[in-house]
Design an enzyme around this catalytic site. Structure first.
Site, PDB file in Angstrom:
ATOM      1  N   GLY A   2      12.484  22.996  67.156  1.00 37.88           N
ATOM      2  CA  GLY A   2      13.281  23.985  66.459  1.00 37.88           C
ATOM      3  C   GLY A   2      14.739  23.815  66.796  1.00 37.88           C
ATOM      4  N   SER A 300       9.979  24.215  76.030  1.00 36.95           N
ATOM      5  CA  SER A 300      10.257  25.296  75.081  1.00 36.95           C
ATOM      6  C   SER A 300      10.913  24.709  73.843  1.00 36.95           C
ATOM      7  CB  SER A 300      11.206  26.320  75.696  1.00 36.95           C
ATOM      8  OG  SER A 300      12.555  25.866  75.635  1.00 36.95           O
ATOM      9  N   ASP A 301      10.756  25.405  72.713  1.00 36.18           N
ATOM     10  CA  ASP A 301      11.579  25.067  71.563  1.00 36.18           C
ATOM     11  C   ASP A 301      13.031  25.355  71.948  1.00 36.18           C
ATOM     12  OD1 ASP A 301      12.334  24.323  69.028  1.00 36.18           O
ATOM     13  OD2 ASP A 301      10.767  25.470  68.038  1.00 36.18           O
ATOM     14  N   CYS A 302      13.965  24.771  71.210  1.00 35.89           N
ATOM     15  CA  CYS A 302      15.351  24.805  71.664  1.00 35.89           C
ATOM     16  C   CYS A 302      15.933  26.211  71.681  1.00 35.89           C
ATOM     17  CB  CYS A 302      16.212  23.875  70.825  1.00 35.89           C
ATOM     18  SG  CYS A 302      16.042  22.176  71.387  1.00 35.89           S
TER      19      CYS A 302
END
Length: 780
Positions: A2, A300-302
């Site tokens: 993301g 984690s997603d960004c």
């Protein structure tokens, strides 16, 4: 992967193209790849440089020698170097969804290699239903990544791909990145692609040492909304039943880890039942590591950690937020938030140094497995010799063409207008905004393709007299040159329409609001078809499905092809299908819904229909409404038949193994718990199902055999049917072949109860291939 506001500027194709031009004009920035433990390393005699030790032990030794500040500096996607220990800086974020990509920080295209192989966007590749093809694509991407690393154009080999989220809603902007709506297909895609990238064999087995590259399955879990009706992925709390998690959203990720051996799983932005995915110990620790045995790291997603506080208000302070994520089982934050607040979180007692050590050990163990702590990787086998000559090879370019050809789906050919005879087409009109736009071929998350040819350019090489008109100013088609297009069509022997969508309608951060073709596209197509001398040929370049009911029923539209976003070889692939150089074999990996489906809120996560409220359900497994095209639909220029072979080589499973097991009962069903059967019992229940396939001609071609399971009824939350296996088989005209699909009743015959527990119903189950069925009874 993301992108939050920190990265939104890089999320457009135009920006990526500009970036490519800047890089091509800039001097080479290539340098030696970052590695440790070489002959001159200050740490070469320390345990973490001892290649005979397990990666986890080496990693733990390295982490134990770091200061707190050095440890915290490692907790973002751009990890700092530790010069006193000989540890180089490292960039975790690289993308390889359907070829190495501009997105991320770990790859550069400014040295000896300035172009990479651009394969079709994933949804089109999935339409081939060919695990071997998926494996070879992953293998090629991993090989090109390792080549860039050896050349100093990669500062990381941790590829944050594939995306194996379920394409639950046809409006989802990122559905194009996924293998579709079916959990079995998405799981098999994940396994094949991950094994290819990481350098495993197609059959699996022990992970290679070193890894070719590290793959990461994303975005766990129940993530498939960008921005709909004011609800954004950053603050959306997905309310998901235990049953839907068990049999729809989680299975692809489980397959990715358990069968594919992925070394990373990425958690999504969204909340799941009130808890942000990246703060869920139930998901990250109990499920990923405990149940599935993840040997790798959780990313984690960004900016997902920052979003947990700024948008979701899940924790009161930055320090609490960082601590919650790490204690839940997160190892790496894409972004700088953990690096900025990590030391304060430790000092305030929100988390301990041991929490950090656990995360870093997981991270460094993967870097150890990549061979980055074994001295100069260019001097070791099997990847040390890879370089510029191994990127965009003839084999990889041919593979990009094969994938595009095999994915293209022939949706309509009612009057048999296709395939065309090349020698008989004297003149042609090519109309449409997608006919000569190289960017549209790539979809999203792409890199600089080593070669790209648009459909128009290829058709000009097939037909002597080709006249072109864009017709629309863009995919939005706010203006249409309808009169000009109709006049051109009326004066040409054949008409090809290249219509559809672009990243302006569907992409990361952008969901669609309509399933119709945008703007004036429909009226333009209808006018051109009406004016043409003979039925026209419509080629759709889209990620997600569109409602083209008007074209289905129009006799002046003779043929319709769905070509997805077909990658660098898309233009040639389309032409080869149109002119019969390739027999189409693609089958839709998603249901195509009518426009009426847009009345259903995207935020309603239920898969199963609810007749009491009129909720129609989702995907071919549960949807009860009308369809434009069904999952698995696809035509061929040949006629294929298939028949299940029963008895003899196809013995029914030995269900006597169930004797003595308790069978639970409800008012409507009696069943066995899969957990009670156990791993050994499940293994013994497996059996082969053989299908005889015949190509009745007139052309050679591939055919994907899809095997489904159905229950006697679809009550108690059972799917109406469930895909359990598939095989792609090439057959010459008139040829017969036997195709074997291995069936595992514990996996394929089971269904999820409301509490998420998997059970196998007693009584009849029906294997289906087409209209042919084989009844199998499950009784002790």
């Amino acid at each position: 992967m993301g992108t939050s506001s920190r990265h939104d500027a890089t999320s457009t194709a135009a920006h990526a193209l500009l970036l490519l031009l800047v890089l091509m004009l800039s001097p080479s920035a290539a340098a030696d790849p970052g590695f440790s433990c070489g002959p001159s390393s200050p740490s070469r005699s320390l345990p973490f440089c001892d290649r005979s030790l397990p990666a986890s032990r080496r990693a733990a030794d390295l982490v134990s020698r770091m200061t707190v500040a050095e440890k915290v500096s490692q907790m973002g996607d751009e990890a700092a170097g530790v010069p006193r220990l000989g540890v180089p800086a490292y960039k975790y974020w690289s993308e390889g969804l359907h070829g190495l990509a501009f997105w991320g920080h770990g790859l550069r295209f400014d040295g000896a290699v300035r172009g990479v192989t651009s394969f079709p966007q994933v949804l089109l590749t999935a339409a081939s239903f060919d695990e071997g093809l998926w494996f070879r694509i992953g293998q090629a991407i991993g090989r090109e990544a390792r080549a860039l690393y050896n050349l100093g154009q990669a500062e990381g080999l941790t590829i944050w791909s594939p995306n194996v989220n379920i394409f639950r809603d046809p409006r989802w902007g990122r559905g194009q990145e996924t293998p579709g709506e079916d959990p079995a297909t998405a799981g098999k895609y994940a396994v094949a692609f991950v094994r290819g990238i990481q350098g495993s064999s197609p059959a699996g087995g022990a992970a290679p040492a070193p890894l070719q590259a590290s793959a990461c399955c994303k975005h766990a879990t129940a993530y498939d909304l960008e921005d709909w009706n004011g609800v954004q992925r950053y603050n959306f709390d997905a309310r998901v039943t235990a049953r839907d998690l068990a049999d729809t959203f989680n299975p692809p990720f489980r397959s990715c880890v358990v069968d594919g051996g992925a070394t990373c799983v990425m958690c999504a932005y969204t909340g799941v039942n009130g808890v942000p995915a990246c703060a869920s110990s139930d998901l990250l620790t109990r499920t990923f590591r405990g149940e599935w045995g993840l040997d790798g790291y959780v990313a984690s997603d960004c900016d997902a950690v920052a979003i947990m506080r700024d948008a979701q208000r899940y924790a009161p302070t930055p320090e609490d937020t960082v601590a919650v994520a790490l204690k839940a089982g997160l190892d790496l934050n894409c972004g700088t938030y953990t690096q900025e607040h990590g030391i304060a979180a430790i000092r305030q007692g929100k988390m301990s140094e041991k929490d950090v050590d656990k995360a870093l050990t997981n991270l460094f163990a993967v870097r150890m497995r990549l061979g980055h702590f074994d001295g100069d990787p260019r001097g070791s086998k099997p990847y040390g010799g890879l370089g510029a000559a191994d990127v965009c090879t003839a084999e990889h370019r041919s593979l990009a063409l094969e994938a595009a050809q095999d994915g293209i789906v022939l949706l309509k050919n009612d009057v048999g207008i296709l395939p065309l005879d090349r020698s008989a087409v004297g003149s042609a009109a090519v109309i449409g905004h997608n006919a000569d736009n190289p960017l549209v071929l790539s979809g999203n998350y792409f890199g600089p393709a080593c070669e790209t040819t648009t459909p128009l350019k290829v058709l000009q090489s097939y037909v002597k007299n080709v006249r072109f008109l864009a017709g629309c100013n863009s995919a939005a088609c706010g203006f249409a040159a309808t009169g000009q297009a109709a006049a051109l069509a009326s004066s040409s022997e054949y008409v090809f329409l290249f219509m559809g969508l672009s990243q302006d309608q569907e992409k990361e951060g952008l969901d669609r609001t309509s399933l119709l073709l945008p703007g004036k596209q429909q009226s333009l197509i209808t006018a051109v078809a009406s004016a043409a001398k003979r039925p026209v040929i419509l080629v759709l370049l889209t990620g997600g499905p569109v409602d083209i009911t008007f074209a289905q029923s129009n006799p002046k539209i003779g043929a319709i092809l769905w070509a997805g976003y077909p990658g660098q070889a898309g233009g040639l692939a389309i032409a080869r299908v149109l002119f019969g150089d390739h027999n189409p074999s693609g089958r839709l990996p998603v249901t195509w819904y009518p426009e009426d489906f847009t009345k259903v809120p995207m935020t309603d996560m239920r898969m199963r229909a609810d007749p009491a409220t009129g909720y129609p359900g989702r995907s071919y497994r549960f949807y009860t409404g009308k369809t434009v095209y069904k999952f698995g639909y696809g035509l061929s220029y040949s006629k294929f038949s298939h028949q299940l072979v029963t008895g003899g080589k196809n013995p029914a499973p030995n269900t006597s193994l169930l004797a003595g097991l308790p069978a639970a009962s409800t008012d409507t069903a009696s069943y066995y718990h899969v957990d009670d059967i156990g791993d050994d019992g499940c293994e013994k229940l497996k059996f082969p199902a053989e299908v005889e396939v015949e190509n009745h001609g007139p052309m050679d071609g591939k055919h994907s055999v899809l095997m489904f399971l159905r229950w006697p009824n679809a009550t108690d939350g059972r799917p109406s049917s469930q895909l359990i296996g598939f095989r792609s088989q090439h057959l010459k005209a008139g040829e017969k072949a036997s195709v074997r699909i291995d069936v595992s009743p514990c996996e394929h015959f089971s269904r999820a109860r409301e509490d998420g527990k998997m059970v196998i119903d007693r009584g009849s189950h029906f294997l289906m291939v087409g209209k042919d069925e084989w009844e199998i009874s499950f009784e002790a």
